[in-house]
Write an enzyme that holds these catalytic residues in place. Structure first.
Site, PDB file in Angstrom:
ATOM      1  N   HIS A  80      12.008  21.603  -1.043  1.00  0.00           N
ATOM      2  CA  HIS A  80      12.184  20.209  -1.442  1.00  0.00           C
ATOM      3  C   HIS A  80      12.944  20.135  -2.760  1.00  0.00           C
ATOM      4  CE1 HIS A  80      10.730  16.540  -3.636  1.00  0.00           C
ATOM      5  NE2 HIS A  80      11.258  16.027  -2.539  1.00  0.00           N
ATOM      6  N   LYS A 119       4.514  17.250   0.989  1.00  0.00           N
ATOM      7  CA  LYS A 119       4.723  16.296  -0.105  1.00  0.00           C
ATOM      8  C   LYS A 119       5.098  14.930   0.447  1.00  0.00           C
ATOM      9  CE  LYS A 119       6.342  19.886  -3.244  1.00  0.00           C
ATOM     10  NZ  LYS A 119       7.492  20.418  -3.989  1.00  0.00           N
ATOM     11  N   TYR A 125       4.722  11.977  -6.294  1.00  0.00           N
ATOM     12  CA  TYR A 125       4.507  12.565  -4.981  1.00  0.00           C
ATOM     13  C   TYR A 125       3.126  13.179  -4.870  1.00  0.00           C
ATOM     14  CZ  TYR A 125       6.428  16.767  -7.309  1.00  0.00           C
ATOM     15  OH  TYR A 125       6.697  17.799  -8.184  1.00  0.00           O
ATOM     16  N   HIS A 139      12.588  23.695  -4.207  1.00  0.00           N
ATOM     17  CA  HIS A 139      11.354  24.432  -4.447  1.00  0.00           C
ATOM     18  C   HIS A 139      10.485  24.503  -3.193  1.00  0.00           C
ATOM     19  CE1 HIS A 139      11.836  22.463  -8.657  1.00  0.00           C
ATOM     20  NE2 HIS A 139      12.503  23.594  -8.610  1.00  0.00           N
ATOM     21  N   GLU A 170       0.875  -1.171   0.000  1.00  0.00           N
ATOM     22  CA  GLU A 170       0.000   0.000   0.000  1.00  0.00           C
ATOM     23  C   GLU A 170       0.909   1.216   0.000  1.00  0.00           C
ATOM     24  OE1 GLU A 170      -2.353  -0.448   3.536  1.00  0.00           O
ATOM     25  OE2 GLU A 170      -3.866  -1.645   2.485  1.00  0.00           O
TER      26      GLU A 170
END
Length: 177
Positions: free
Chosen positions: A117, A70, A130, A61, A28
């Site tokens: 990130h 994220k 993401y 960013h 998952e």
């Protein structure tokens, strides 16, 4: 799944349970209730997918007024992924966490809102997916130069392939400390 904390508040490494047999594997990649139990009870509203060649560096960013959390994973190849605290006044401002994510180990990193990130591709090719907690707004985007001397991130590449936009990011302001 196992959730590992890092030196930065809210930045988590997630190691999902992978079930393997002679057919292949199953896991998952996201389960709202289980992730909520791990402290990630956030709505994800946008999924992104990128494919990049070796040496590509995307980042660093962030969104200025509508910051995005994220949940990042590599679905092909491997990347070195970085979360950097760029929130002025934060006690961990200017600190960062880096982790290798690969399609082979299924690890994920959660980068909370308020962090910059970025990632670089360390395999021949990498595909990255993401989930984001807010929609992307190009008018709200900010960035920090990939080789910022204050951050001092030891990227595992010497000469990255950068977008034009990523070559223009400014250094991290010292005034945020």
């Amino acid at each position: 799944m196992q959730v590992l904390t890092t030196a930065l508040p809210g930045v988590l490494i997630i190691e999902p349970r992978v079930f393997r047999d002679e057919r292949g594997f199953f896991l998952e990649t996201y389960h709202a209730a289980r992730y909520a139990e791990a402290g990630l009870a956030l709505p994800f509203v946008q999924d992104n997918h990128s494919r990049s060649r070796k040496g590509t560096l995307r980042g660093l960013h962030f969104q200025r007024t509508r910051p995005q959390g994220k949940l990042v994973r590599a679905i092909e190849g491997a990347i070195y992924d970085v979360a950097a605290d760029v929130t002025p006044g934060s006690p961990t401002y200017g600190q960062w966490v880096g982790v290798t994510l690969s399609a082979d180990d299924f690890r994920q990193i959660y980068v909370p809102p308020g962090y910059a990130h970025g990632f670089c591709v360390i395999s021949d090719v990498a595909q990255v997916e993401y989930k984001c907690t807010d929609v992307y707004d190009p008018t709200d985007e900010g960035g920090v130069m990939w080789n910022d001397p204050v951050l001092g991130i030891p990227w595992p590449i010497d000469v990255p392939v950068l977008s034009d936009r990523d070559t223009r990011h400014p250094p991290l302001p010292l005034a945020g400390r």
